[in-house]
Each structure stands twice: as structure tokens, then as C-alpha cells.
Design a protein around this motif. Structure first.
Motif, PDB file in Angstrom:
ATOM      1  N   MET A  52     -19.704  68.152 -85.271  1.00  0.00           N
ATOM      2  CA  MET A  52     -18.912  68.430 -84.065  1.00  0.00           C
ATOM      3  C   MET A  52     -19.442  69.649 -83.327  1.00  0.00           C
ATOM      4  SD  MET A  52     -15.080  67.556 -85.423  1.00  0.00           S
ATOM      5  CE  MET A  52     -14.277  67.993 -83.893  1.00  0.00           C
ATOM      6  N   ARG A  53     -19.800  70.712 -84.070  1.00  0.00           N
ATOM      7  CA  ARG A  53     -20.358  71.900 -83.413  1.00  0.00           C
ATOM      8  C   ARG A  53     -21.676  71.567 -82.727  1.00  0.00           C
ATOM      9  NH1 ARG A  53     -17.780  74.622 -87.638  1.00  0.00           N
ATOM     10  NH2 ARG A  53     -19.470  74.354 -89.108  1.00  0.00           N
ATOM     11  N   ALA A  54     -22.480  70.727 -83.369  1.00  0.00           N
ATOM     12  CA  ALA A  54     -23.782  70.370 -82.793  1.00  0.00           C
ATOM     13  C   ALA A  54     -23.626  69.544 -81.529  1.00  0.00           C
ATOM     14  CB  ALA A  54     -24.611  69.608 -83.823  1.00  0.00           C
ATOM     15  N   ASN A  55     -22.567  68.738 -81.454  1.00  0.00           N
ATOM     16  CA  ASN A  55     -22.381  67.841 -80.311  1.00  0.00           C
ATOM     17  C   ASN A  55     -21.365  68.336 -79.293  1.00  0.00           C
ATOM     18  OD1 ASN A  55     -24.162  65.641 -81.088  1.00  0.00           O
ATOM     19  ND2 ASN A  55     -22.754  65.357 -82.791  1.00  0.00           N
ATOM     20  N   ALA A  56     -20.784  69.508 -79.524  1.00  0.00           N
ATOM     21  CA  ALA A  56     -19.705  70.000 -78.661  1.00  0.00           C
ATOM     22  C   ALA A  56     -20.135  70.169 -77.206  1.00  0.00           C
ATOM     23  CB  ALA A  56     -19.161  71.319 -79.203  1.00  0.00           C
ATOM     24  N   GLY A  57     -21.405  70.337 -76.948  1.00  0.00           N
ATOM     25  CA  GLY A  57     -21.865  70.528 -75.582  1.00  0.00           C
ATOM     26  C   GLY A  57     -22.169  69.242 -74.831  1.00  0.00           C
ATOM     27  N   SER A  58     -22.227  68.124 -75.538  1.00  0.00           N
ATOM     28  CA  SER A  58     -22.594  66.879 -74.859  1.00  0.00           C
ATOM     29  C   SER A  58     -21.422  66.324 -74.063  1.00  0.00           C
ATOM     30  CB  SER A  58     -23.078  65.835 -75.876  1.00  0.00           C
ATOM     31  OG  SER A  58     -21.980  65.255 -76.542  1.00  0.00           O
ATOM     32  N   GLY A  59     -21.735  65.753 -72.919  1.00  0.00           N
ATOM     33  CA  GLY A  59     -20.708  65.178 -72.052  1.00  0.00           C
ATOM     34  C   GLY A  59     -19.935  64.058 -72.712  1.00  0.00           C
ATOM     35  N   ALA A  60     -20.621  63.240 -73.470  1.00  0.00           N
ATOM     36  CA  ALA A  60     -19.959  62.121 -74.135  1.00  0.00           C
ATOM     37  C   ALA A  60     -18.948  62.620 -75.162  1.00  0.00           C
ATOM     38  CB  ALA A  60     -20.991  61.229 -74.820  1.00  0.00           C
ATOM     39  N   PHE A  61     -19.296  63.657 -75.893  1.00  0.00           N
ATOM     40  CA  PHE A  61     -18.391  64.206 -76.900  1.00  0.00           C
ATOM     41  C   PHE A  61     -17.196  64.895 -76.246  1.00  0.00           C
ATOM     42  CE2 PHE A  61     -16.864  67.551 -79.699  1.00  0.00           C
ATOM     43  CZ  PHE A  61     -16.708  66.870 -80.888  1.00  0.00           C
ATOM     44  N   ARG A  62     -17.437  65.591 -75.141  1.00  0.00           N
ATOM     45  CA  ARG A  62     -16.383  66.364 -74.487  1.00  0.00           C
ATOM     46  C   ARG A  62     -15.440  65.519 -73.651  1.00  0.00           C
ATOM     47  NH1 ARG A  62     -17.728  71.980 -73.999  1.00  0.00           N
ATOM     48  NH2 ARG A  62     -16.489  72.104 -72.108  1.00  0.00           N
ATOM     49  N   SER A  63     -15.833  64.310 -73.300  1.00  0.00           N
ATOM     50  CA  SER A  63     -15.003  63.523 -72.384  1.00  0.00           C
ATOM     51  C   SER A  63     -13.627  63.206 -72.961  1.00  0.00           C
ATOM     52  CB  SER A  63     -15.716  62.239 -71.967  1.00  0.00           C
ATOM     53  OG  SER A  63     -15.877  61.383 -73.067  1.00  0.00           O
ATOM     54  N   GLU A  64     -13.552  62.844 -74.228  1.00  0.00           N
ATOM     55  CA  GLU A  64     -12.251  62.505 -74.812  1.00  0.00           C
ATOM     56  C   GLU A  64     -11.335  63.731 -74.947  1.00  0.00           C
ATOM     57  OE1 GLU A  64     -10.381  60.105 -78.564  1.00  0.00           O
ATOM     58  OE2 GLU A  64     -12.422  59.680 -77.938  1.00  0.00           O
ATOM     59  N   PRO A  65     -11.828  64.862 -75.494  1.00  0.00           N
ATOM     60  CA  PRO A  65     -10.949  66.035 -75.527  1.00  0.00           C
ATOM     61  C   PRO A  65     -10.541  66.486 -74.122  1.00  0.00           C
ATOM     62  CG  PRO A  65     -12.880  66.412 -76.913  1.00  0.00           C
ATOM     63  CD  PRO A  65     -13.070  65.112 -76.210  1.00  0.00           C
ATOM     64  N   ARG A  66     -11.448  66.349 -73.164  1.00  0.00           N
ATOM     65  CA  ARG A  66     -11.141  66.741 -71.789  1.00  0.00           C
ATOM     66  C   ARG A  66     -10.014  65.888 -71.232  1.00  0.00           C
ATOM     67  NH1 ARG A  66     -13.424  69.121 -67.393  1.00  0.00           N
ATOM     68  NH2 ARG A  66     -13.272  68.054 -65.428  1.00  0.00           N
TER      69      ARG A  66
END
Length: 103
Positions: A52-66
């Protein structure tokens, strides 16, 4: 919370066994192991946290929490909505903090 209560009960029980002793204060100095300290330990929780820390900056990963945060903000009363949604930059900083475990 239950682990904390059990630890306090164990400390009080140990103090009773010693006699004439009481527990005044317990300090818990806990911290998560550093990502690089995983070594050969197969801990799925630590592996997930590392991923999760490694992917926290990617748009795909952030879209759901956003989307979740935006929905949560919309459900709040108007006077309680400005903690993360004053502008786009503040929303992104809030997401950064949450995903990094700072909030």
C-alpha cells in the motif's frame, strides 16, 4: 483495547504476587516494524502495508479512497466539511496523510 486491558490486568496480578506493590503507570512504546526490517518473516499484514505504501501515489490506488472521502464529506453537515475539501490541494494532502497513516 482488549490487549491493553489484559496487559494491565497481568501487571496488576504480578504486583499482587510480589506483595506490597502496586502498578502506578504502564507505558506502551509500540511501533510498527520498518518496511526494510521484514527480512524473511512472512507476515501478510506487513506485506500488505508495504504494498500500500509503495502504491499510495498511483492514481488507480488513490481513486477509491478519494471517492470514499468525497462521499463521506458530502454526508457531513456543511460546517463540518472543510477538514479535507477546501480545495483540491488540501484534499490531496489529506489523502497523502491518511494513506501514510498520519491521520
Amino acid at each position: 483495547m482488549r490487549d491493553r486491558e489484559l496487559t494491565i490486568a497481568e501487571a496488576e496480578q504480578a504486583a499482587e504476587q510480589v506483595g506490597e506493590t502496586w502498578v502506578e503507570k504502564l507505558e506502551f512504546g509500540l511501533s510498527a516494524p520498518a518496511v526494510g526490517d521484514m527480512g524473511t518473516v512472512a507476515d501478510p499484514t506487513l506485506e500488505l502495508a508495504q504494498s500500500m505504501r509503495a502504491n499510495a501515489g498511483s492514481g488507480a490506488f488513490r481513486s477509491e479512497p478519494r471517492e470514499f472521502v468525497l462521499k463521506m464529506i458530502a454526508d457531513l453537515p456543511p460546517d463540518a466539511r472543510d477538514f479535507a475539501d477546501k480545495d483540491e490541494a488540501e484534499l490531496e494532502q489529506f489523502l497523502d496523510d491518511v494513506l501514510a497513516g498520519k491521520r
